[in-house]
Design a protein around this motif. Structure first.
Motif, PDB file in Angstrom:
ATOM      1  N   SER A 284       0.833  -1.203   0.000  1.00  0.00           N
ATOM      2  CA  SER A 284       0.000   0.000   0.000  1.00  0.00           C
ATOM      3  C   SER A 284       0.865   1.249   0.000  1.00  0.00           C
ATOM      4  CB  SER A 284      -0.905   0.009   1.243  1.00  0.00           C
ATOM      5  OG  SER A 284      -1.409   1.302   1.486  1.00  0.00           O
ATOM      6  N   GLY A 285       0.482   2.245  -0.791  1.00  0.00           N
ATOM      7  CA  GLY A 285       1.209   3.507  -0.786  1.00  0.00           C
ATOM      8  C   GLY A 285       0.977   4.304   0.478  1.00  0.00           C
ATOM      9  N   GLY A 286      -0.287   4.406   0.904  1.00  0.00           N
ATOM     10  CA  GLY A 286      -0.617   5.222   2.068  1.00  0.00           C
ATOM     11  C   GLY A 286       0.067   4.744   3.341  1.00  0.00           C
ATOM     12  N   VAL A 287       0.174   3.443   3.526  1.00  0.00           N
ATOM     13  CA  VAL A 287       0.812   2.902   4.738  1.00  0.00           C
ATOM     14  C   VAL A 287       2.268   3.343   4.816  1.00  0.00           C
ATOM     15  CG1 VAL A 287       1.534   0.761   5.876  1.00  0.00           C
ATOM     16  CG2 VAL A 287      -0.774   0.957   4.960  1.00  0.00           C
ATOM     17  N   THR A 288       2.945   3.486   3.668  1.00  0.00           N
ATOM     18  CA  THR A 288       4.358   3.904   3.687  1.00  0.00           C
ATOM     19  C   THR A 288       4.509   5.330   4.196  1.00  0.00           C
ATOM     20  OG1 THR A 288       4.438   4.763   1.398  1.00  0.00           O
ATOM     21  CG2 THR A 288       4.781   2.410   1.690  1.00  0.00           C
ATOM     22  N   GLU A 289       3.473   6.153   3.988  1.00  0.00           N
ATOM     23  CA  GLU A 289       3.508   7.524   4.507  1.00  0.00           C
ATOM     24  C   GLU A 289       3.369   7.519   6.021  1.00  0.00           C
ATOM     25  OE1 GLU A 289       1.561   9.879   0.711  1.00  0.00           O
ATOM     26  OE2 GLU A 289       0.200   9.051   2.205  1.00  0.00           O
ATOM     27  N   GLU A 290       2.430   6.733   6.522  1.00  0.00           N
ATOM     28  CA  GLU A 290       2.181   6.685   7.962  1.00  0.00           C
ATOM     29  C   GLU A 290       3.356   6.064   8.712  1.00  0.00           C
ATOM     30  OE1 GLU A 290      -2.691   6.293   7.731  1.00  0.00           O
ATOM     31  OE2 GLU A 290      -1.440   4.525   7.394  1.00  0.00           O
ATOM     32  N   THR A 291       3.905   4.977   8.192  1.00  0.00           N
ATOM     33  CA  THR A 291       5.055   4.349   8.860  1.00  0.00           C
ATOM     34  C   THR A 291       6.238   5.306   8.902  1.00  0.00           C
ATOM     35  OG1 THR A 291       5.645   3.293   6.748  1.00  0.00           O
ATOM     36  CG2 THR A 291       4.494   1.926   8.371  1.00  0.00           C
ATOM     37  N   SER A 292       6.441   6.075   7.829  1.00  0.00           N
ATOM     38  CA  SER A 292       7.569   7.015   7.804  1.00  0.00           C
ATOM     39  C   SER A 292       7.462   8.020   8.934  1.00  0.00           C
ATOM     40  CB  SER A 292       7.638   7.734   6.449  1.00  0.00           C
ATOM     41  OG  SER A 292       8.102   6.865   5.436  1.00  0.00           O
ATOM     42  N   VAL A 296       8.581   3.878  11.752  1.00  0.00           N
ATOM     43  CA  VAL A 296       8.481   2.416  11.827  1.00  0.00           C
ATOM     44  C   VAL A 296       9.051   1.831  10.531  1.00  0.00           C
ATOM     45  CG1 VAL A 296       6.881   0.458  11.944  1.00  0.00           C
ATOM     46  CG2 VAL A 296       6.441   2.518  13.303  1.00  0.00           C
ATOM     47  N   PRO A 297       9.966   0.857  10.605  1.00  0.00           N
ATOM     48  CA  PRO A 297      10.515   0.254   9.389  1.00  0.00           C
ATOM     49  C   PRO A 297       9.415  -0.305   8.490  1.00  0.00           C
ATOM     50  CG  PRO A 297      11.781  -0.452  11.302  1.00  0.00           C
ATOM     51  CD  PRO A 297      10.590   0.294  11.823  1.00  0.00           C
ATOM     52  N   ILE A 311      10.902   6.914   0.538  1.00  0.00           N
ATOM     53  CA  ILE A 311      12.175   6.182   0.441  1.00  0.00           C
ATOM     54  C   ILE A 311      13.338   7.126   0.723  1.00  0.00           C
ATOM     55  CG2 ILE A 311      13.706   4.906  -1.108  1.00  0.00           C
ATOM     56  CD1 ILE A 311      11.137   3.928  -2.535  1.00  0.00           C
ATOM     57  N   HIS A 312      13.312   8.321   0.102  1.00  0.00           N
ATOM     58  CA  HIS A 312      14.428   9.270   0.240  1.00  0.00           C
ATOM     59  C   HIS A 312      14.520   9.847   1.646  1.00  0.00           C
ATOM     60  CE1 HIS A 312      14.616   8.750  -3.972  1.00  0.00           C
ATOM     61  NE2 HIS A 312      13.692   9.624  -4.305  1.00  0.00           N
ATOM     62  N   LEU A 313      13.377  10.146   2.261  1.00  0.00           N
ATOM     63  CA  LEU A 313      13.362  10.831   3.554  1.00  0.00           C
ATOM     64  C   LEU A 313      12.642  10.054   4.645  1.00  0.00           C
ATOM     65  CD1 LEU A 313      12.494  14.418   2.232  1.00  0.00           C
ATOM     66  CD2 LEU A 313      14.730  13.631   3.062  1.00  0.00           C
ATOM     67  N   GLY A 314      11.956   8.975   4.265  1.00  0.00           N
ATOM     68  CA  GLY A 314      11.162   8.209   5.218  1.00  0.00           C
ATOM     69  C   GLY A 314      11.802   6.893   5.602  1.00  0.00           C
ATOM     70  N   THR A 315      10.968   5.956   6.061  1.00  0.00           N
ATOM     71  CA  THR A 315      11.452   4.660   6.568  1.00  0.00           C
ATOM     72  C   THR A 315      11.108   3.520   5.620  1.00  0.00           C
ATOM     73  OG1 THR A 315       9.400   4.317   7.792  1.00  0.00           O
ATOM     74  CG2 THR A 315      11.199   5.421   8.957  1.00  0.00           C
ATOM     75  N   MET A 334      15.279  -7.048  11.700  1.00  0.00           N
ATOM     76  CA  MET A 334      15.472  -7.927  12.861  1.00  0.00           C
ATOM     77  C   MET A 334      16.704  -7.525  13.664  1.00  0.00           C
ATOM     78  SD  MET A 334      12.916 -10.041  12.885  1.00  0.00           S
ATOM     79  CE  MET A 334      13.448 -11.359  13.992  1.00  0.00           C
ATOM     80  N   ALA A 335      17.732  -7.006  12.979  1.00  0.00           N
ATOM     81  CA  ALA A 335      18.970  -6.613  13.661  1.00  0.00           C
ATOM     82  C   ALA A 335      18.898  -5.199  14.235  1.00  0.00           C
ATOM     83  CB  ALA A 335      20.143  -6.713  12.682  1.00  0.00           C
ATOM     84  N   GLY A 336      17.779  -4.489  14.001  1.00  0.00           N
ATOM     85  CA  GLY A 336      17.643  -3.124  14.510  1.00  0.00           C
ATOM     86  C   GLY A 336      18.516  -2.124  13.783  1.00  0.00           C
ATOM     87  N   GLU A 337      18.788  -2.390  12.500  1.00  0.00           N
ATOM     88  CA  GLU A 337      19.712  -1.532  11.731  1.00  0.00           C
ATOM     89  C   GLU A 337      18.990  -0.732  10.651  1.00  0.00           C
ATOM     90  OE1 GLU A 337      22.442  -4.416  10.272  1.00  0.00           O
ATOM     91  OE2 GLU A 337      23.437  -4.696  12.222  1.00  0.00           O
ATOM     92  N   TRP A 338      17.713  -0.436  10.853  1.00  0.00           N
ATOM     93  CA  TRP A 338      16.925   0.249   9.824  1.00  0.00           C
ATOM     94  C   TRP A 338      17.166   1.761   9.856  1.00  0.00           C
ATOM     95  CZ3 TRP A 338      14.824  -2.651   6.220  1.00  0.00           C
ATOM     96  CH2 TRP A 338      13.930  -2.081   5.307  1.00  0.00           C
ATOM     97  N   LYS A 339      16.944   2.423   8.748  1.00  0.00           N
ATOM     98  CA  LYS A 339      17.093   3.881   8.672  1.00  0.00           C
ATOM     99  C   LYS A 339      15.971   4.570   9.450  1.00  0.00           C
ATOM    100  CE  LYS A 339      14.596   4.038   4.254  1.00  0.00           C
ATOM    101  NZ  LYS A 339      14.680   4.377   2.820  1.00  0.00           N
ATOM    102  N   HIS A 340      16.180   5.862   9.751  1.00  0.00           N
ATOM    103  CA  HIS A 340      15.205   6.636  10.534  1.00  0.00           C
ATOM    104  C   HIS A 340      14.562   7.728   9.679  1.00  0.00           C
ATOM    105  CE1 HIS A 340      16.129   4.769  14.401  1.00  0.00           C
ATOM    106  NE2 HIS A 340      17.396   4.780  14.023  1.00  0.00           N
ATOM    107  N   TYR A 341      13.420   8.192  10.127  1.00  0.00           N
ATOM    108  CA  TYR A 341      12.677   9.248   9.441  1.00  0.00           C
ATOM    109  C   TYR A 341      13.468  10.555   9.470  1.00  0.00           C
ATOM    110  CZ  TYR A 341       8.767  12.451   8.414  1.00  0.00           C
ATOM    111  OH  TYR A 341       7.951  13.409   7.868  1.00  0.00           O
TER     112      TYR A 341
END
Length: 364
Positions: A284-292, A296-297, A311-315, A334-341
């Motif tokens: 879903s496109g909208g969910v990617t906005e809310e997670t960012s 939330v990864p 993608i450029h500025l979000g999660t 799983m390793a907790g190595e995801w990018k941040h908003y």
């Protein structure tokens, strides 16, 4: 006096119109001379897909429900076109406001322009470049006849400029869905049910899948679910599922103990789960906005996106539809190595106020 007709039809629309309605109501309370009429096309017509959202988001009962749900896309488009034309002839506004990229957006824009009524497109200018998606066709056709574009990002602005849209018709205001998210976040609530009582914060995943490319081909669906199960370390996966997809999963015999297929959830319940999840897997496109915005990864099971700013500025990360490519992304979560908003410009909860300010200047 200016009169505006606001159109909503499908579940994603309700989050986008709620803050606009509230901004209109605030303007009226301040003595501004404007009126709005809310029209529900009925594209999504069951309680969970529609009624709960009106209640939870404090949207008033629609002035009209066109009953345009069901049937093929062509049948739905035709039904909404006929019904909305009648609505406009009986209650002619100065401007029709459409949001997003659903069938209702396209049909109501066409009906309005055929009657020489201006159209404003909230979320105008976004593009995936994928003409196999009905939403992309809806966006392109709607934008080709739109008078005012309310945009969510500089990427959308650039798309419109390239298409020859004059600068004075492009209004960079931000994202009304984020207005709703910020306003409702204090009210998020845990869904009721034993499954949800046993979830630990950041120790489960949320999944949504609805695009035909992912859910209608049984072999592809099985391969993707297997890859998700293999990469999430046995953590619970909450999957609010469409009945058609549930049937496909049942046919495939997928029955993992940590995969929980649940009924569609209300806005407050779903976003409670997302906010507290370890990660989200979606198409879903909208969910990617809310997670960012909630930091939330998020992994997107698509080969393209119309929301590149996530993608450029979000999660968000674009994984594609090949299950073999999923594992490295899940390993990072799983390793907790995801990018941040990083923060997306004008996604600040004040978009609807800016929209109404523009409309007052143009029409009041």
């Amino acid at each position: 006096m200016a009169i505006f007709t606001v159109v909503a039809g499908a579940r994603p629309n309700f989050m986008k119109i709620a803050p606009i309605i509230h901004a209109f109501q605030k303007s009226q309370a301040e003595g501004k001379n404007l009126q709005f009429r809310l029209v529900h096309t009925g594209q999504h017509y069951d309680k969970k897909m529609s009624g709960d959202f009106f209640e939870q988001l404090n949207i008033p009962e629609p002035n009209a429900n066109l009953g345009g749900g069901g049937g093929t896309q062509a049948e739905q488009t035709a039904a909404i076109l006929v019904a909305f034309e009648k609505e406009l002839m009986e209650n002619r506004p100065d401007l029709v406001i459409v949001v997003g990229d659903v069938t209702s957006t396209l049909a109501c824009s066409i009906a309005a322009k055929k009657l020489q009524i201006d159209v404003a497109h909230v979320e105008g200018g976004i593009r995936s470049g994928d003409l196999s998606m009905p939403e992309e066709i809806n966006r392109m056709v709607t934008d080709s006849i739109t008078d005012h574009f309310f945009t969510t990002s500089e990427i959308a602005n650039t798309n419109l400029r390239k298409a020859g849209v004059a600068e004075e018709r492009i209004h960079f205001v931000g994202n009304t869905m984020i207005d709703t998210l910020m306003a409702q976040m204090p009210r998020f609530k845990k869904p009721e049910g034993e499954i949800f009582d046993h979830l630990e914060p950041k120790e489960y995943f949320v999944m949504t899948m609805h695009r035909p490319a992912n859910v209608d081909q049984e072999n592809s669906l099985k391969a993707m679910i297997d890859a998700i199960l293999a990469g999430t370390g046995g953590l619970p996966i909450i999957f609010p599922v469409h009945p058609r997809t549930a049937k496909n999963l049942q046919n495939l015999g997928i029955n993992a103990p940590n995969l929980h297929l649940v009924e569609p959830l209300g806005y407050l319940e779903f976003n409670y789960l997302v906010k507290n999840a370890k990660g989200v897997i979606t198409d879903s496109g909208g969910v990617t906005e809310e997670t960012s915005v909630m930091n939330v990864p998020c992994v997107t099971l698509r080969d393209n996106t119309e929301r590149a700013e996530t993608i450029h500025l979000g999660t968000n990360e674009l994984v594609g539809t090949d299950p073999k490519k999923l594992k490295p992304f899940l390993d990072k979560i799983m390793a907790g190595e995801w990018k941040h908003y990083q923060g997306i410009p004008l996604w600040d909860g004040k978009t609807a106020e800016r929209i109404v300010d523009v409309l007052e200047a143009q029409y009041a």
